[in-house]
Write a protein that holds these residues in place. Structure first.
Motif, PDB file in Angstrom:
ATOM      1  N   MET A 524     -17.307  -6.539  -0.294  1.00  0.00           N
ATOM      2  CA  MET A 524     -16.029  -5.882  -0.515  1.00  0.00           C
ATOM      3  C   MET A 524     -14.878  -6.749  -0.015  1.00  0.00           C
ATOM      4  N   GLN A 527     -14.359  -9.676  -2.383  1.00  0.00           N
ATOM      5  CA  GLN A 527     -13.770  -9.293  -3.666  1.00  0.00           C
ATOM      6  C   GLN A 527     -12.308  -8.885  -3.524  1.00  0.00           C
ATOM      7  N   THR A 528     -11.945  -8.302  -2.368  1.00  0.00           N
ATOM      8  CA  THR A 528     -10.597  -7.771  -2.205  1.00  0.00           C
ATOM      9  C   THR A 528      -9.622  -8.800  -1.654  1.00  0.00           C
ATOM     10  N   VAL A 591      -4.271 -10.642  -1.960  1.00  0.00           N
ATOM     11  CA  VAL A 591      -5.311  -9.622  -2.146  1.00  0.00           C
ATOM     12  C   VAL A 591      -5.543  -9.453  -3.639  1.00  0.00           C
ATOM     13  N   PRO A 593      -7.280  -6.467  -5.466  1.00  0.00           N
ATOM     14  CA  PRO A 593      -7.981  -5.230  -5.816  1.00  0.00           C
ATOM     15  C   PRO A 593      -8.155  -5.136  -7.330  1.00  0.00           C
ATOM     16  N   GLU A 594      -9.060  -4.271  -7.754  1.00  0.00           N
ATOM     17  CA  GLU A 594      -9.315  -4.115  -9.182  1.00  0.00           C
ATOM     18  C   GLU A 594      -8.290  -3.141  -9.782  1.00  0.00           C
ATOM     19  N   ASP A 611      -3.454   3.695  -5.431  1.00  0.00           N
ATOM     20  CA  ASP A 611      -4.872   3.714  -5.818  1.00  0.00           C
ATOM     21  C   ASP A 611      -5.143   4.924  -6.698  1.00  0.00           C
ATOM     22  N   TYR A 644      -4.766   0.893  -8.947  1.00  0.00           N
ATOM     23  CA  TYR A 644      -5.905   0.071  -8.577  1.00  0.00           C
ATOM     24  C   TYR A 644      -7.013   0.941  -7.992  1.00  0.00           C
ATOM     25  N   SER A 647     -10.690   0.995  -2.003  1.00  0.00           N
ATOM     26  CA  SER A 647     -11.872   0.490  -1.300  1.00  0.00           C
ATOM     27  C   SER A 647     -11.647   0.684   0.186  1.00  0.00           C
TER      28      SER A 647
END
Length: 848
Positions: A524, A527-528, A591, A593-594, A611, A644, A647
């Motif tokens: 995590m 990825q972030t 950063v 994030p998705e 988010d 986004y 997480s």
């Protein structure tokens, strides 16, 4: 019957030794835990009471008040006006304004002094005119700090660091290093200082600037004049209290601190007692095995007693009296050992710098009673079934056969019950994956499954041990005999293996869970986070914005963003949401994030990214605008320019710092993200640390450091658990030794005959060693299998909160656990194997 029972204890004292040791270890852990936690609790309570000697009433912010709940910032600090008002009340002998916060002191080598959260800063309150003295902190050397750049340090810290009056010390409150002159050394009754922390004092104005705001206090304490009670003082002060403040008498404050200390030590006590319980539970198998074999070896003797008039109840009672004698000896010995363990724990804490306030070991009557009760109850409970079994043997049948084999019907009933328990337990564990009951369903299922597998172990022993047949053929006759001996008495083999199974189930399950969660968090973070470094305080206290400004000026730094948090009311909701402020121009490169819609592009002015979970709960979507009430009470309106996936690393409403800063009472970052031209290298890291003054209170971490920190937390936790569970393994070793030793005694005629027809001493030793290894590996395989299943189930339960979850099996650790089981078998067989090999053939053959 009483004399007979006591004579039997003395006659079989060598055989009962392992049983006594097993119970002794568990009881020692119980008594040691009770004595140790009672000692710590009482020492801290006495220290806390001494620190409240001059406090008859304390006024402090009340976070639970309605006013605090209605304000996004929560309860406000106390002001100078309130201090002046209460100080002027009749019946008040003295009023003190207190300010506390985080202050990291470096020693002369540049290392952090204190223990993280115990590195405290406070004010020396010299009265409203600054000319008085603070009764809380008597000066033993020098004088109190009187202005900026001056500090006083506690005597414990002065002794540890070697600082003296006139020295210059490096201190960090919120990031930048401060060079402070030591003007005095003082004594304090603060328990956290006695436990290894540090306390730095500033003058009141400087402390307010560093830890609060000018004119603010975090607490006000009052000392009553002669003739004024604490209750009377409370009645006088109550009308002056702000809506978000509360007053507590000195007695109430002492009781609250005592309750907090008790809650802390209670958690420690519960955890340690749980592991003591595990070792005692494992010990039950050893006791039951021992008495089962003792009863079997004395079948004719007990039958003779029945034949000459002893009743079933008398036979049962005689065996229980033996267990009582063993329990009393083990309880008293275990208690004495526990007191030594408690003293050892205290010395161990001192060696790690986690000192406890001075005071004697607290040996309470409840600890003595608990040790005896636990030892006696556990021993007699484990011996009850063998005792009843002995009493049920008919005298004639018993005199005709030394070994009364269990009936087929008995095993069938046992296997049926075991299958039902194991099936129900497995079903509950799987059902608990999707239930939101804090793991209660899964925990209950796990307990049922372990009990069910234990009940089924006699049935499982034959097929599992049969799988080892090809490997045992390598050892010839010794291997074949070892396999046959291991399955000859499935009940005994099962009870012996179950002791090791329980310990390895816990160890394996915890290892699988820790490895899986650690890997998920590492993924995590990878990825972030796109930044090369994350900068924070060592205790995660807020950072001064000066840190981000300093880093941005360094050569090679391409992007910097301080992350700021602020409570607010969002979209008309009643609950407080946290706003996260960032450098809108740089955050997109720091950063990743998705995003489901939009991006960080254009994150400026009244724009924000949210988010998806928060947006859904507020009924908002891409492009929607919503109202926000900032912590200073001002209203604003933000527009969503990006959505986004949340997480553990990032969630909530994110906006530009330029928009958020005007609404903050104090501008602070909880983290700073940095990207550089050269990426994460040792040279760049050292340059950034040097730019921040080589501050021991600040962490400059790259992705690998973050991963190591996460791994360290789990590794530390696992190492502690491994150490505690090692006791269960030690008890399991004693169980295998006990079983093999008594099995050798039981089979001495058979071993003598094997020796007589050609089995040499070396082969005899090998036979016993292989039997021991087979039994230990049987328990190891069951324990590892159950542990993996429980680890998988807990991981599946956590999948919803960890998007990067992936079940992983730590094959290297599992192999180590099985090797550990093998080692247990080898060590446990040393004495029984030697004893079997040294049997005199002729005496063994003619033995009855």
């Amino acid at each position: 019957m009483l004399r007979t029972a006591l004579r039997n204890v003395l006659a079989h004292k060598a055989r009962l030794l392992m049983t006594t040791l097993a119970v002794l270890l568990g009881v020692a852990f119980v008594s040691g835990t009770l004595v140790f936690t009672s000692t710590i609790s009482e020492a801290f309570q006495r220290s806390a009471e001494r620190s409240l000697t001059h406090v008859d009433l304390a006024i402090q912010p009340d976070a639970d008040s309605e006013a605090a709940e209605d304000d996004p910032r929560g309860a406000a600090n106390l002001d100078q006006a309130l201090l002046d008002q209460v100080a002027a009340l009749p019946g008040v002998a003295a009023a003190t304004g207190e300010v506390t916060g985080f202050a990291a002191l470096a020693d002369k080598e540049g290392d952090l002094v204190g223990d993280g959260w115990s590195t405290t800063g406070a004010n020396y309150y010299a009265g409203p005119d600054g000319a008085g003295t603070d009764a809380r902190y008597p000066m033993t050397e020098g004088r109190a700090p009187a202005g900026p750049g001056e500090i006083a340090i506690d005597s414990h810290t002065a002794e540890r660091t070697g600082y003296q009056v006139g020295d210059t010390a490096r201190v960090s409150v919120n990031g930048p290093v401060r060079e402070e002159s030591v003007t005095g050394v003082f004594t304090t009754e603060d328990g956290t200082v006695a436990a290894g922390g540090s306390l730095v004092l500033y003058d009141t104005a400087t402390a307010q600037e560093l830890f609060a705001l000018p004119g603010e206090f975090t607490r006000i304490t009052l000392e009553a004049a002669d003739g004024t009670s604490q209750a009377g003082l409370f009645d006088a002060v109550e009308p002056l209290l702000p809506a978000d403040a509360e007053a507590m008498t000195g007695q109430e404050l002492a009781d609250e601190q005592a309750a907090d200390i008790e809650a802390t030590t209670s958690g420690m006590r519960t955890g340690l007692l749980a592991f003591a319980g595990i070792s005692l539970f494992v010990g039950i198998f050893i006791i039951a095995n021992t008495f089962t074999m003792l009863v079997a070896q004395r079948t004719r003797e007990l039958a003779l007693l029945r034949a000459v008039g002893a009743s079933r109840r008398q036979v049962t009672r005689s065996v229980l009296i033996e267990a009582l004698a063993v329990g009393v000896v083990a309880g008293l010995s275990g208690f004495a050992a526990g007191v030594g363990i408690a003293a050892g724990f205290r010395s161990l804490m001192d060696s790690f710098g986690l000192t406890v306030p001075e005071g004697p070991l607290v040996v309470s009557g409840s600890a003595v009673l608990a040790s005896l009760v636990v030892a006696v109850v556990v021993t007699m409970l484990a011996a009850y079934l063998p005792a009843r079994r002995a009493a049920k043997i008919p005298p004639v049948a018993a005199m005709n056969s030394v070994h009364a084999a269990p009936t087929v019907r008995g095993l069938l009933v046992r296997n049926t019950i075991g299958a039902l328990l194991a099936g129900a337990g497995a079903a509950l564990v799987i059902a608990g994956i999707d239930r939101d009951d804090s793991g209660a369903t899964m925990g209950g299922g796990a307990a049922l499954l372990v009990i069910g597998v234990f009940v089924l172990t006699p049935l499982l022993s034959r097929p599992v041990i049969a799988l080892a047949s090809p490997l045992l053929r390598v050892f010839g006759v010794s291997g074949k005999l070892a396999r046959l001996n291991a399955v000859r008495n499935p009940r005994r083999t099962a009870a012996t293996a179950s002791a090791l199974m329980i310990g390895l189930t816990l160890i394996t399950g915890l290892t699988v869970i820790a490895g899986t969660v650690s890997n998920a968090i590492e993924k995590m973070a990878a990825q972030t986070l796109s930044s090369d470094y994350v900068v924070s305080m060592a205790n995660f206290a807020p950072l001064s914005p000066e840190v981000a400004e300093t880093l941005a000026e360094q050569p090679g730094v391409t992007g910097v963003s301080g992350l700021r948090a602020s409570p607010a009311r969002v979209a008309g909701g009643d609950d407080t949401e946290m706003l996260t402020g960032v450098n809108g121009a740089a955050i997109g490169n720091l950063v990743s994030p998705e995003f489901t819609e939009g991006s960080f592009a254009g994150l400026a002015g009244e724009n924000a990214v949210v988010d998806t979970a928060t947006a859904e709960s507020l009924g908002l979507g891409m492009g929607d605008s919503f109202d926000v009430t900032y912590e200073d009470g001002q209203q604003g309106r933000l527009t969503i320019t990006g959505l986004y996936e949340d997480s553990e690393m990032m969630r909530g409403v994110i906006l530009d710092n330029a928009t958020l800063d005007p609404h903050l009472d104090r501008i602070e970052d909880f983290q700073v993200m940095v990207s550089t031209v050269d990426g994460a290298t040792d040279e760049v890291k050292q340059a950034l640390e040097a730019a921040l003054g080589d501050n021991p209170a600040i962490l400059v971490q790259d992705e690998e450091d973050v991963a190591e920190d996460i791994a360290y937390i789990f590794t530390l936790m696992l190492n502690m658990l491994y150490g505690l569970l090692a006791m269960a393994v030690v008890v399991a070793v004693l169980g295998v030794i006990n079983t093999l030793a008594m099995s050798v005694f039981e089979r001495r005629q058979e071993i003598g005959m094997l020796r007589a027809i050609g089995l040499d001493r070396r082969s005899t030793k090998r036979m016993v060693r292989i039997e021991s290894i087979v039994i230990a590996l049987f328990g190891g395989v069951l324990g590892v299998g159950l542990g993996v299943f429980f680890g998988w189930a807990v991981g599946e339960m956590m999948r919803g909160s960890l998007a990067t979850y992936e079940f992983l099996l730590p094959w290297d650790r599992l192999a180590v656990f099985l090797l550990l089981a093998t080692l247990v078998g080898v060590l446990a067989a040393l004495w029984p194997a030697r004893r079997a090999a040294r049997l005199n053939m002729l005496e063994a053959i003619k033995a009855d």
